[in-house]
Design a protein around this motif. Structure first.
Motif, PDB file in Angstrom:
ATOM      1  N   THR A 171       2.394  14.398   7.056  1.00 38.11           N
ATOM      2  CA  THR A 171       1.017  14.819   6.804  1.00 38.11           C
ATOM      3  C   THR A 171       0.778  15.111   5.335  1.00 38.11           C
ATOM      4  OG1 THR A 171       1.654  17.087   7.383  1.00 38.11           O
ATOM      5  CG2 THR A 171       0.678  15.744   9.133  1.00 38.11           C
ATOM      6  N   CYS A 172       1.780  15.662   4.646  1.00 37.26           N
ATOM      7  CA  CYS A 172       1.619  15.968   3.222  1.00 37.26           C
ATOM      8  C   CYS A 172       1.487  14.687   2.405  1.00 37.26           C
ATOM      9  CB  CYS A 172       2.798  16.790   2.711  1.00 37.26           C
ATOM     10  SG  CYS A 172       2.863  18.474   3.355  1.00 37.26           S
ATOM     11  N   SER A 173       2.347  13.696   2.698  1.00 40.28           N
ATOM     12  CA  SER A 173       2.307  12.468   1.927  1.00 40.28           C
ATOM     13  C   SER A 173       1.034  11.677   2.222  1.00 40.28           C
ATOM     14  CB  SER A 173       3.552  11.609   2.201  1.00 40.28           C
ATOM     15  OG  SER A 173       3.638  11.262   3.565  1.00 40.28           O
ATOM     16  N   LEU A 174       0.606  11.674   3.472  1.00 45.06           N
ATOM     17  CA  LEU A 174      -0.632  10.974   3.809  1.00 45.06           C
ATOM     18  C   LEU A 174      -1.829  11.609   3.117  1.00 45.06           C
ATOM     19  CD1 LEU A 174      -0.074  10.253   7.604  1.00 45.06           C
ATOM     20  CD2 LEU A 174       0.031   8.616   5.712  1.00 45.06           C
ATOM     21  N   SER A 175      -1.801  12.919   2.998  1.00 45.44           N
ATOM     22  CA  SER A 175      -2.882  13.621   2.302  1.00 45.44           C
ATOM     23  C   SER A 175      -2.902  13.235   0.838  1.00 45.44           C
ATOM     24  CB  SER A 175      -2.701  15.131   2.445  1.00 45.44           C
ATOM     25  OG  SER A 175      -3.680  15.825   1.687  1.00 45.44           O
ATOM     26  N   ALA A 176      -1.729  13.109   0.225  1.00 50.22           N
ATOM     27  CA  ALA A 176      -1.646  12.732  -1.184  1.00 50.22           C
ATOM     28  C   ALA A 176      -2.157  11.316  -1.399  1.00 50.22           C
ATOM     29  CB  ALA A 176      -0.203  12.849  -1.682  1.00 50.22           C
ATOM     30  N   VAL A 177      -1.837  10.425  -0.455  1.00 48.23           N
ATOM     31  CA  VAL A 177      -2.280   9.045  -0.570  1.00 48.23           C
ATOM     32  C   VAL A 177      -3.796   8.958  -0.452  1.00 48.23           C
ATOM     33  CG1 VAL A 177      -2.258   6.793   0.567  1.00 48.23           C
ATOM     34  CG2 VAL A 177      -0.118   8.056   0.259  1.00 48.23           C
ATOM     35  N   ALA A 178      -4.342   9.733   0.468  1.00 44.49           N
ATOM     36  CA  ALA A 178      -5.805   9.733   0.671  1.00 44.49           C
ATOM     37  C   ALA A 178      -6.532  10.222  -0.565  1.00 44.49           C
ATOM     38  CB  ALA A 178      -6.164  10.581   1.885  1.00 44.49           C
ATOM     39  N   PRO A 182       0.834  -1.210   0.000  1.00 43.94           N
ATOM     40  CA  PRO A 182       0.000   0.000   0.000  1.00 43.94           C
ATOM     41  C   PRO A 182       0.867   1.257   0.000  1.00 43.94           C
ATOM     42  CG  PRO A 182      -0.884  -1.606   1.536  1.00 43.94           C
ATOM     43  CD  PRO A 182       0.448  -2.140   1.064  1.00 43.94           C
ATOM     44  N   PRO A 183       0.423   2.333  -0.676  1.00 45.60           N
ATOM     45  CA  PRO A 183       1.238   3.543  -0.791  1.00 45.60           C
ATOM     46  C   PRO A 183       1.715   4.105   0.544  1.00 45.60           C
ATOM     47  CG  PRO A 183      -0.607   3.655  -2.302  1.00 45.60           C
ATOM     48  CD  PRO A 183      -0.822   2.425  -1.462  1.00 45.60           C
ATOM     49  N   ASP A 184       0.829   4.107   1.575  1.00 46.28           N
ATOM     50  CA  ASP A 184       1.253   4.675   2.856  1.00 46.28           C
ATOM     51  C   ASP A 184       2.369   3.843   3.481  1.00 46.28           C
ATOM     52  OD1 ASP A 184      -0.459   2.571   3.225  1.00 46.28           O
ATOM     53  OD2 ASP A 184      -1.476   3.433   4.960  1.00 46.28           O
ATOM     54  N   GLN A 185       2.300   2.522   3.324  1.00 46.84           N
ATOM     55  CA  GLN A 185       3.363   1.654   3.843  1.00 46.84           C
ATOM     56  C   GLN A 185       4.650   1.870   3.059  1.00 46.84           C
ATOM     57  OE1 GLN A 185       2.361  -2.534   4.066  1.00 46.84           O
ATOM     58  NE2 GLN A 185       4.513  -3.149   4.175  1.00 46.84           N
ATOM     59  N   PHE A 186       4.533   1.991   1.742  1.00 51.88           N
ATOM     60  CA  PHE A 186       5.714   2.228   0.892  1.00 51.88           C
ATOM     61  C   PHE A 186       6.411   3.524   1.292  1.00 51.88           C
ATOM     62  CE2 PHE A 186       7.687   4.158  -2.836  1.00 51.88           C
ATOM     63  CZ  PHE A 186       8.498   3.128  -3.302  1.00 51.88           C
ATOM     64  N   LEU A 187       5.630   4.583   1.453  1.00 53.26           N
ATOM     65  CA  LEU A 187       6.210   5.875   1.810  1.00 53.26           C
ATOM     66  C   LEU A 187       6.849   5.832   3.190  1.00 53.26           C
ATOM     67  CD1 LEU A 187       3.380   8.190   0.462  1.00 53.26           C
ATOM     68  CD2 LEU A 187       5.623   7.834  -0.552  1.00 53.26           C
ATOM     69  N   SER A 188       6.218   5.112   4.106  1.00 53.36           N
ATOM     70  CA  SER A 188       6.782   4.985   5.450  1.00 53.36           C
ATOM     71  C   SER A 188       8.105   4.247   5.417  1.00 53.36           C
ATOM     72  CB  SER A 188       5.787   4.252   6.356  1.00 53.36           C
ATOM     73  OG  SER A 188       6.318   4.099   7.661  1.00 53.36           O
ATOM     74  N   GLU A 189       8.163   3.169   4.646  1.00 54.58           N
ATOM     75  CA  GLU A 189       9.413   2.410   4.533  1.00 54.58           C
ATOM     76  C   GLU A 189      10.532   3.230   3.923  1.00 54.58           C
ATOM     77  OE1 GLU A 189       8.298  -0.964   2.235  1.00 54.58           O
ATOM     78  OE2 GLU A 189       7.269  -1.990   3.898  1.00 54.58           O
ATOM     79  N   LYS A 190      10.162   4.177   3.065  1.00 56.14           N
ATOM     80  CA  LYS A 190      11.172   5.020   2.413  1.00 56.14           C
ATOM     81  C   LYS A 190      11.464   6.295   3.209  1.00 56.14           C
ATOM     82  CE  LYS A 190      11.484   2.223  -1.081  1.00 56.14           C
ATOM     83  NZ  LYS A 190      12.706   1.405  -1.275  1.00 56.14           N
ATOM     84  N   GLY A 191      10.854   6.434   4.376  1.00 54.35           N
ATOM     85  CA  GLY A 191      11.084   7.613   5.205  1.00 54.35           C
ATOM     86  C   GLY A 191      10.422   8.857   4.679  1.00 54.35           C
ATOM     87  N   LEU A 192       9.321   8.686   3.939  1.00 48.01           N
ATOM     88  CA  LEU A 192       8.647   9.822   3.305  1.00 48.01           C
ATOM     89  C   LEU A 192       7.241  10.020   3.844  1.00 48.01           C
ATOM     90  CD1 LEU A 192       9.688   9.140  -0.405  1.00 48.01           C
ATOM     91  CD2 LEU A 192      10.722  10.774   1.187  1.00 48.01           C
ATOM     92  N   CYS A 193       6.950   9.465   4.990  1.00 44.11           N
ATOM     93  CA  CYS A 193       5.592   9.534   5.527  1.00 44.11           C
ATOM     94  C   CYS A 193       5.443  10.740   6.440  1.00 44.11           C
ATOM     95  CB  CYS A 193       5.268   8.255   6.290  1.00 44.11           C
ATOM     96  SG  CYS A 193       3.521   8.033   6.629  1.00 44.11           S
TER      97      CYS A 193
END
Length: 389
Positions: free
Chosen positions: A382-389, A369-380
């Motif tokens: 509020t901005c990234s979570l908003s984009a995923v949503a 899932p995108p949120d997990q991917f971004l978290s693993e890459k250190g990119l998680c």
């Protein structure tokens, strides 16, 4: 407000009907200025009162359709050892405000070229701005501006035997934060000055009108004026004319002509990365993805063009290219390379949000899932979570 220790600095500002921005301008320099000179050229709003209330020395003068004349009135009133010239819709960055006193204490030049960062919309995005050098900081040695439009102090400094240098003291130009009616009025004032004072220099007048039209996003008019200047000046055209003319052509869908202009410009100015970047964009739009990729890679090898020499788009040799390579790779089925380019782009603060948005478009290829991917890459965040949503 307590003034910081700094060699005596006079900040010189000119303007008319600047109530929406004069406060921010003055507050950005109040801590380091020994005095602030404001030349009011005919305000009908509260600008003179606001400037005075904030500590400026206000002088009134009639507007003569001549920016150089107005600026020279401010210089004549200055008493400091140094002069910093600002427009009323400009502010000195906090980091630059902190660095300026130390620069002046150790100064070994008579005038300094500063980067002026012009934002082209209200979002103040680093993906929509330009950098250009301007001699705004100089010793108070009776130098005076030349020219009524695109006025310059450099000839006076050089004529007096002064030395010049560059300094990373960034001034932010926030013209497009003004109300739309104010923007339109100022454009009318500048066009009047251009038409009055550059009639004897038609090519220069076309350049000035073309630049004005471009920044007003009237790309049809910009194409006409800049095209006429380009045809007249040919290889002697200022470097920014190649860039602005080509970008106006791209915005009007004339990719073939843009390619021709940019090809010539790159041959003349091989270190002007922006021309190479725009050439890559034109090739991409024409469907020549192989050539576009080669040109984008050349941009990365060059890095951003020097603002000291050119009108520069930040990121044209770095994160902006990576944002362009992502969709190009995806379009050619090279998903892993697309993801890698976008991840690298996301490491740049200016490109973070668009890079994350592009990554979410590739969600089917991420493996998780995108949120997990971004978290693993250190990119998680509020901005990234908003984009995923």
């Amino acid at each position: 407000m307590r003034r910081r220790e700094c060699p005596p600095l006079s900040v010189c500002i000119i303007g008319r009907d600047e109530a929406s921005c004069i406060g921010a301008c003055i507050k950005s320099v109040a801590e380091i200025a020994a005095e602030i000179i404001f030349i009011d050229t005919g305000s009908t709003d509260q600008t003179p009162y606001l400037a005075y209330q904030l500590g400026a020395k206000v002088h009134r003068a009639s507007w003569q359709n001549n920016f150089g004349t107005a600026r020279n009135l401010a210089l004549a009133a200055a008493t400091g050892e140094w002069i910093l010239v600002l427009d009323a819709d400009e502010v000195l960055q906090e980091a630059s405000r902190n660095a300026l006193p130390e620069l002046l204490k150790a100064a070994d030049r008579d005038a300094y070229l500063l980067p002026i960062r012009t934002f082209l919309d209200r979002r103040l995005s680093l993906l929509n701005c330009y950098l250009k050098g301007s001699y705004r900081l100089f010793r108070n040695r009776n130098y005076r501006y030349q020219d009524a439009v695109d006025e310059t102090i450099l000839p006076a400094v050089e004529a007096a035997g002064g030395t010049v240098g560059c300094a990373p003291i960034t001034v932010d130009h926030l013209h497009f934060l003004r109300p739309e009616k104010e923007i339109a009025r100022r454009r009318a004032w500048k066009i009047a000055a251009i038409r009055e004072h550059l009639t004897s220099a038609p090519a220069e007048q076309r350049c000035a009108l073309g630049r004005d039209s471009f920044y007003a996003r009237d790309f049809t008019a910009a194409t006409q004026y800049l095209g006429e200047a380009y045809q007249t000046l040919a290889k002697n055209a200022p470097p920014d004319i190649f860039a602005l003319y080509a970008l106006a052509l791209i915005n009007t869908g004339n990719y073939a002509q843009a390619t021709a202009v940019l090809t010539e410009g790159v041959a003349i100015h091989p270190d002007y990365t922006d021309l190479l970047y725009l050439l890559a964009v034109a090739c991409f739009q024409r469907g020549d993805l192989g050539m576009a990729e080669k040109l984008f890679r050349r941009c990365l090898a060059l890095g951003d063009a020097p603002w000291e020499k050119y009108l520069v788009t930040p990121g044209a040799g770095s994160y902006r290219v990576l944002l362009s390579l992502g969709p190009l790779y995806a379009r050619t089925g090279r998903t892993k390379e697309a993801i890698a380019a976008l991840l690298e782009a996301a490491r740049h603060p200016a490109a973070f949000e668009p890079a994350v948005e592009s990554l979410t478009i590739l969600r089917e290829e991420l493996g998780v899932p995108p949120d997990q991917f971004l978290s693993e890459k250190g990119l998680c965040n509020t901005c990234s979570l908003s984009a995923v949503a």
